[in-house]
Design a protein around this motif. Structure first.
Motif, PDB file in Angstrom:
ATOM      1  N   MET B   1       0.735  -1.077  -0.048  1.00  0.00           N
ATOM      2  CA  MET B   1      -0.055  -0.015   0.164  1.00  0.00           C
ATOM      3  C   MET B   1       0.825   1.191  -0.152  1.00  0.00           C
ATOM      4  SD  MET B   1      -3.191  -1.208  -0.106  1.00  0.00           S
ATOM      5  CE  MET B   1      -1.992  -2.428  -1.083  1.00  0.00           C
ATOM      6  N   THR B   2       0.538   2.205  -0.652  1.00  0.00           N
ATOM      7  CA  THR B   2       1.271   3.385  -0.826  1.00  0.00           C
ATOM      8  C   THR B   2       1.262   4.098   0.601  1.00  0.00           C
ATOM      9  OG1 THR B   2      -0.804   4.317  -1.663  1.00  0.00           O
ATOM     10  CG2 THR B   2       1.253   3.745  -3.414  1.00  0.00           C
ATOM     11  N   SER B   3       0.177   3.808   1.309  1.00  0.00           N
ATOM     12  CA  SER B   3      -0.049   4.638   2.624  1.00  0.00           C
ATOM     13  C   SER B   3       0.759   4.094   3.908  1.00  0.00           C
ATOM     14  CB  SER B   3      -1.680   4.564   3.086  1.00  0.00           C
ATOM     15  OG  SER B   3      -2.080   3.182   3.187  1.00  0.00           O
ATOM     16  N   GLU B  59       1.946   1.180  13.647  1.00  0.00           N
ATOM     17  CA  GLU B  59       0.551   1.537  12.550  1.00  0.00           C
ATOM     18  C   GLU B  59       0.881   1.728  11.169  1.00  0.00           C
ATOM     19  OE1 GLU B  59      -1.689   3.883  14.982  1.00  0.00           O
ATOM     20  OE2 GLU B  59      -2.127   2.544  16.562  1.00  0.00           O
ATOM     21  N   GLN B  63       1.105  -4.385   6.357  1.00  0.00           N
ATOM     22  CA  GLN B  63       0.042  -5.023   6.996  1.00  0.00           C
ATOM     23  C   GLN B  63       0.272  -6.585   6.871  1.00  0.00           C
ATOM     24  OE1 GLN B  63      -2.949  -3.434   7.585  1.00  0.00           O
ATOM     25  NE2 GLN B  63      -2.043  -1.445   7.061  1.00  0.00           N
ATOM     26  N   ARG B  67       5.311  -5.527  10.363  1.00  0.00           N
ATOM     27  CA  ARG B  67       5.161  -4.300  11.324  1.00  0.00           C
ATOM     28  C   ARG B  67       5.792  -4.152  12.780  1.00  0.00           C
ATOM     29  NH1 ARG B  67       0.449  -2.500  10.136  1.00  0.00           N
ATOM     30  NH2 ARG B  67      -0.800  -1.798  12.121  1.00  0.00           N
ATOM     31  N   LEU B  84       6.497 -15.162   3.419  1.00  0.00           N
ATOM     32  CA  LEU B  84       5.330 -14.951   2.344  1.00  0.00           C
ATOM     33  C   LEU B  84       4.412 -13.786   3.000  1.00  0.00           C
ATOM     34  CD1 LEU B  84       4.336 -18.669   2.530  1.00  0.00           C
ATOM     35  CD2 LEU B  84       5.683 -17.425   0.744  1.00  0.00           C
ATOM     36  N   LEU B  88      -1.397 -10.111  10.494  1.00  0.00           N
ATOM     37  CA  LEU B  88      -2.338  -9.310  10.494  1.00  0.00           C
ATOM     38  C   LEU B  88      -3.731 -10.019  10.178  1.00  0.00           C
ATOM     39  CD1 LEU B  88      -2.065  -6.778  11.745  1.00  0.00           C
ATOM     40  CD2 LEU B  88      -2.270  -5.612   9.689  1.00  0.00           C
ATOM     41  N   HIS B 118      -2.261 -20.856   5.459  1.00  0.00           N
ATOM     42  CA  HIS B 118      -3.281 -21.101   6.289  1.00  0.00           C
ATOM     43  C   HIS B 118      -3.042 -21.743   7.638  1.00  0.00           C
ATOM     44  CE1 HIS B 118      -5.226 -20.003   2.630  1.00  0.00           C
ATOM     45  NE2 HIS B 118      -4.688 -20.915   1.854  1.00  0.00           N
ATOM     46  N   ARG B 158       9.347 -19.814  -2.707  1.00  0.00           N
ATOM     47  CA  ARG B 158       9.172 -18.383  -3.273  1.00  0.00           C
ATOM     48  C   ARG B 158      10.536 -17.788  -3.135  1.00  0.00           C
ATOM     49  NH1 ARG B 158       4.694 -14.176  -1.176  1.00  0.00           N
ATOM     50  NH2 ARG B 158       3.358 -15.835  -1.934  1.00  0.00           N
ATOM     51  N   GLU B 236      -3.086  -5.251  19.419  1.00  0.00           N
ATOM     52  CA  GLU B 236      -3.317  -3.897  18.399  1.00  0.00           C
ATOM     53  C   GLU B 236      -4.829  -3.761  17.971  1.00  0.00           C
ATOM     54  OE1 GLU B 236      -0.604  -3.510  15.248  1.00  0.00           O
ATOM     55  OE2 GLU B 236      -1.613  -1.520  14.351  1.00  0.00           O
ATOM     56  N   GLN B 237      -5.277  -4.851  17.595  1.00  0.00           N
ATOM     57  CA  GLN B 237      -6.468  -5.096  16.885  1.00  0.00           C
ATOM     58  C   GLN B 237      -7.667  -4.774  18.135  1.00  0.00           C
ATOM     59  OE1 GLN B 237      -5.902  -9.210  14.952  1.00  0.00           O
ATOM     60  NE2 GLN B 237      -6.421  -8.133  13.121  1.00  0.00           N
ATOM     61  N   GLY B 239      -7.240  -2.287  19.893  1.00  0.00           N
ATOM     62  CA  GLY B 239      -7.015  -0.845  20.170  1.00  0.00           C
ATOM     63  C   GLY B 239      -6.162  -0.988  21.206  1.00  0.00           C
TER      64      GLY B 239
END
Lengths: 425, 425
Positions: B1-3, B59, B63, B67, B84, B88, B118, B158, B236-237, B239
């Motif tokens: 993601m660019t963010s 944060e 993802q 992190r 891989l 998250l 999985h 991979r 984290e999830q 909060g």
């Protein structure tokens, strides 16, 4: 995540249902065919609403398809969604696969086996069922070649809603168990997917199914829009760029048309610049069910239904609803279509696994095998960036490769046995 | 993601290897047992380095597990990772499951079946192989009950590295094919997991395996740290909160101790406030392999090895390396352990699927069944927030439920057949 925002988007940008045949418009409702010409309907949007969407707004959204809610017909309010929160699946760089097949430009695998029920169907089901609940439906249903069955049953379980899923009687065990385990009704039909689909089209007209949304029948226009998220994600994950070439498996043909629609929308609303040479869309079918590719090869836009055979059961739709539209898309963009037989499909699964670590179901094997053929035949430019779509999970179609791969050695638990087996040089 | 930002973190915060038995320290290397007392080693960190980590930094990261790179022993530089990109995974709210078993507080399912191969093993393999490459190893290996085999083989594919994976000869087909398809060496051993593990401990000492990292043998201290990411994510999830109760499946017992370690670290470094009443850690085993729970029930911290039986093969470690540490963790935090038999495991899988849409492998069935028992026995507070860990995917252990679930109806493709079957009221 605390770093993202999943707040309600004001309203749906969807404006109407529009006939893909004659262009007649209808109000948004559970209608799937034109009352004028019986053509299929799709969602038309308010261009002004779409034009307000920004990259920053999307990037601040949740890590799933709902980051694109402002570009979808339903799901703007998180509280109203019927969803497993699919999407934002990995875009895997695949240099070893590129080298193996003679591609000299970046190659990416969009790996939709990472979705909650491990196929791209979670995307379309989340959008369809969210729309369906908004339209007042209380029971969820589908006609399925397997992956859709898994997804509808799982969505219904999480939402606490009843479901009734219709499948051909000869589906892979992985797909039957992974539907039945969620506890809804599961109806095995003694016939092909096309038979299942016809029966569902009749059931949807009965009083007893008045409360029932068949995701790919009476709410199909909403359902189909969910596939756009695959296109949005590829562009965003490439840093807001559209790749020069995409290779997409075809069953009904709808996924292919919607990825193209997504790219077009991104350009129209100004989120992405149109690439200099445009983008080319390539379609992949199984040799056991290749009516769309055959029509294209024959220079026709009339798709003649076939009776499907072969191991790529998730692609076995002999009478594909969006076949003509897929041909139009491929022709307009300068792409092509091809198909792969069962042995080529199996080899495609293995090649993908060995070069990328991604274990695909038969549909992924089809797509990789066709990618390889398109390079070999010169239809696909080996110097242009390419994205290939894996739409499902190898664990669901183990039988496809179970006879071809297995332990390389069997030994007793001793150093001596390891030495005798050649493991110690 | 660019963010998000996935830039190199300065350096590893790992400082040394430290013996969990006698506390002796050793330099960071491929060493897994203490030269003084033969106790197991774990990673010790530089407290100043950990204390510099901020929520904002995490944060803004990728993802996936990386992190948390600043809290891990390896993987600070994205370019050096063998991965891989797991992690998250969804934290699924499970109100219907809570209601079904009599919990009156929020219940969450941490669903690690969403990882690339999985299971939660992708986390530990990514950390272990990244450390291993940094230590100069060029071939990747493991002793596995199945999920680890899948993960090591996929990671090696991979990364373009050779792999050699050792499994018990009686593994589920899903786990054998999903390892073999990646094309490395796969050695089936005529014996139990404990036999496989012993053989690998011998092989690692041979000249021929000098270049080979066995993720759970010679680089085990790094491997084990990967499990901490499950604890970080849950906090984290939620909060940046630690739940009052967690229920965790046990094979070696290491996952349980590392989730507890993660919570402790988050409090120590100031990323999370310690909850008022602390947190309680609960362990789940299968009745066919319950040496840790049995020791606890007998008031002992000595785990007596067993010969495993039963369908929860991914938990079938009869001589669990971290059993005593798991007992210490559960005792210290005021938790408990219990176990479930095969029928209870199957029912646990179905209950989870029907109430949450999550289809778990047998290990997940174990954990849900034990959760249920802990509520019934009063060991688990039904008024306190609880997180239950699903560590694997139902598609890998289809046989567990294949005889119990299936189509509810089988009909011919006609309205009349649908009516006769009662589908039309």
């Amino acid at each position: 995540m605390t770093s993202t925002v999943d707040a309600p988007v004001s309203t749906s940008p969807a404006r109407a249902l529009v006939c893909r045949g004659c262009g007649t418009e209808f109000p948004l409702a559970a209608q799937h065919a034109c009352y004028e010409c019986f053509g299929p309907l799709e969602i038309a949007y308010d261009p002004a609403a779409l034009a307000r969407v920004t990259r920053a707004q999307i990037e601040a959204g949740p890590q799933n398809i709902w980051r694109y809610a402002a570009l979808l017909p339903a799901g703007q309010d998180p509280a109203e969604r019927v969803t497993l929160d699919p999407g934002l699946t990995p875009l895997v760089s695949a240099p070893a696969l590129a080298a193996a097949i003679g591609l000299r430009a970046p190659l990416w695998v969009k790996d939709d086996s990472a979705n909650p029920t491990h196929s791209f169907k979670d995307r379309v089901v989340s959008v369809a069922l969210t729309a369906a609940r908004g339209l007042g439906f209380t029971r969820f249903a589908c006609a399925s070649t397997g992956n859709l069955a898994n997804s509808v049953a799982a969505h219904a379980a999480r939402a606490g809603a009843p479901s009734v899923v219709f499948i051909p009687g000869d589906l892979e065990a992985g797909k039957v168990v992974t539907t039945a385990v969620y506890g809804g009704q599961l109806v095995a039909i003694d016939g092909s997917y096309d038979d299942v689909n016809r029966l569902c089209s009749e059931l949807v007209e009965t009083d007893e199914f008045e409360d029932t949304a068949f995701v790919n029948v009476n709410v199909r226009p909403y359902y189909a829009e969910g596939s756009k998220t695959l296109g949005y994600e590829v562009a965003e994950q490439l840093g807001w760029r559209i790749p020069a070439q995409v290779v997409i498996p075809m069953a009904s043909g709808e996924l292919l048309t919607k990825v193209d629609k997504a790219f077009s929308e991104l350009v129209e609303v100004g989120l992405v610049e149109a690439p200099a040479g445009g983008w080319k869309v390539f379609g992949a079918q199984s040799a056991g069910c290749n009516p769309i590719a055959t029509a294209l090869h024959n220079g026709s836009d009339t798709v003649i239904p076939v009776k499907p055979t072969g191991i790529a059961k998730s692609l076995n739709i002999g009478d594909p609803a969006a076949g003509a539209y897929a041909i139009e898309t491929v022709t307009r963009t300068g792409g092509w279509m091809d198909y792969a037989d069962d042995d080529e499909i199996r080899a495609g699964i293995e090649l993908l696994a060995r070069t990328t670590g991604v274990f695909a179901e038969t549909a992924g094997g089809v797509t990789v095998a066709v990618l390889q053929k398109l390079v070999a035949s010169g239809r696909l430019d080996p110097e242009a960036e390419t994205v290939v779509f894996n739409t499902g999970e190898g664990l669901k179609t183990l039988d496809a490769v179970a006879d071809r791969v297995g332990p390389t050695h069997r030994i007793k638990p001793s150093l001596r046995a390891a030495r005798d087996a050649g493991l110690l040089g």
